[in-house]
Design a protein around this motif. Structure first.
Motif, mmCIF file in Angstrom:
data_model
loop_
_atom_site.group_PDB
_atom_site.id
_atom_site.type_symbol
_atom_site.label_atom_id
_atom_site.label_comp_id
_atom_site.label_asym_id
_atom_site.label_seq_id
_atom_site.Cartn_x
_atom_site.Cartn_y
_atom_site.Cartn_z
ATOM 1 N N ARG A 1 -11.375 -37.065 -21.056
ATOM 2 C CA ARG A 1 -10.780 -37.520 -19.431
ATOM 3 C C ARG A 1 -11.870 -38.386 -18.779
ATOM 4 O O ARG A 1 -13.108 -38.260 -19.132
ATOM 5 C CB ARG A 1 -10.708 -36.188 -18.729
ATOM 6 N N PRO B 1 -9.619 -38.242 -13.274
ATOM 7 C CA PRO B 1 -9.559 -37.212 -14.605
ATOM 8 C C PRO B 1 -7.748 -37.297 -14.830
ATOM 9 O O PRO B 1 -7.263 -36.511 -15.992
ATOM 10 C CB PRO B 1 -9.706 -36.040 -13.798
ATOM 11 N N ALA C 1 -6.638 -40.131 -19.698
ATOM 12 C CA ALA C 1 -7.526 -39.534 -20.865
ATOM 13 C C ALA C 1 -7.403 -40.529 -22.216
ATOM 14 O O ALA C 1 -6.286 -40.948 -22.123
ATOM 15 C CB ALA C 1 -6.770 -38.082 -21.040
#
Length: 343
Positions: free
Chosen positions: A245, A250, A253
């Protein structure tokens, strides 16, 4: 499907309560139970809250729930860490709304990294498991993503609606159920995403399996694990999937697929890398780009858009892994291809 139906706290609590066995928890059973699992009053007793308060939680009539109460309910429901985090996200969503998230874009440096992985299949996944970018080997392993209309370029959607993925993944059901759980986790993080609601609604209409598994409210964070593949030209492969990630986003990925050195799977990846065309690494516009003009939706045979890997069969034969002869994209070898699929 509305966002409330996708991210409802009460539905999650009821699904988790239904899976508990009263006998395993040492609870005496008085009379016949009309529904599986614990009764509300039993769960409230285990969590140390009043029956009235817990009932209002399940009915989504409590606007703000304290962290202590959520933790107590999580313990009573025997939630794991991913499920506990999901519970907190759902509860937080009820107390605040978020502005619409901007379209996701892949940073140039991440694209350079992606292109530098010349012997490793790799994808960049975003919210809703949208496929934001890929390298040539990633397309050679899965499918020519550039041939898929941008709004349909979603990994879970392809797994359910593209028949070739059922052939590619020997343990298709296990993989798909995991990805349904990943999507549930994403729904908790991005509860106000209308495109997520549209995706869930479409898959619920088009797939009975998705509708059934989604109703179970599975939750899991996408991490790593061994994946089984049965490539149409190279045969069986066992690859290790790693999810990396981004620290600054986040919700994006980098997912890579590698093989243990010295194994037949490693040899197969090397052959795939030598044969994968470099033109399969486009720079697509964001999936949410409103100015993107798409051609009319046409019936597409999934395997007709699988990347052409011209010399692949010849190289595979030298390694003792001969597969079916390579067929150029757009040809009509019905003996090799499955039924046509509408993206």
């Amino acid at each position: 499907m509305t966002m409330a139906a996708v991210t409802d706290l009460g539905q999650f609590l009821r699904a988790r309560r239904a899976r508990l066995d009263p006998a395993e928890l040492g609870l005496a059973s008085f009379g016949r139970r009309r529904v599986p699992g614990l009764r509300r009053e039993e769960l409230a007793q285990l969590a140390g809250v009043s029956v009235d308060y817990y009932t209002r939680m399940e009915q989504s009539r409590v606007r703000a729930v304290s962290t202590d109460v959520l933790d107590a309910v999580a313990r009573a429901l025997r939630l794991d860490e991913d499920e506990k985090a999901h519970l907190h996200h759902l509860a937080a969503h009820r107390t605040r709304s978020r502005p619409p998230a901007p379209p996701q874009r892949v940073r140039p440096a991440l694209r350079w990294l992606l292109e530098s992985l010349t012997t490793t299949p790799a994808l960049v996944l975003g919210r809703r498991m949208d496929i934001l970018a890929w390298n040539p080997l990633g397309a050679a392993l899965f499918v020519d993503f550039a041939a898929v209309p941008a709004p349909h370029r979603n990994l879970l959607r392809l797994m359910f609606l593209d028949e070739s993925f059922r052939d590619l993944l020997p343990n298709w059901e296990e993989c798909v159920r995991e990805n349904v759980a990943y999507l549930r986790m994403d729904a908790g993080h991005h509860p106000d995403d209308p495109q997520l609601a549209a995706l869930v609604g479409e898959l619920s209409v088009k797939s009975d399996q998705f509708r059934r598994w989604w109703a179970e409210h599975p939750v899991r964070r996408k991490t790593s694990g061994l994946k089984q593949f049965c490539h149409p030209l190279l045969g069986p492969m066992e690859l290790a999937a790693e999810t990396l990630r981004l620290s600054d986003d986040p919700s994006q990925a980098l997912v890579t697929y590698t093989a243990q050195p010295g194994t037949p799977s490693a040899d197969a990846l090397l052959i795939l890398a030598l044969a994968a065309p470099t033109h399969l690494n486009p720079r697509p516009a964001p999936l949410e780009d409103p100015e993107r003009v798409l051609p009319p939706e046409q019936p597409v045979d999934a395997r007709r858009v699988r990347p052409e890997i011209g010399p692949l069969s010849r190289r595979a034969s030298r390694h003792g892994r001969a597969g079916p002869p390579a067929v150029a994209a757009g040809s009509s070898d019905d003996g090799l291809r499955g039924p046509s699929t509408r993206w």
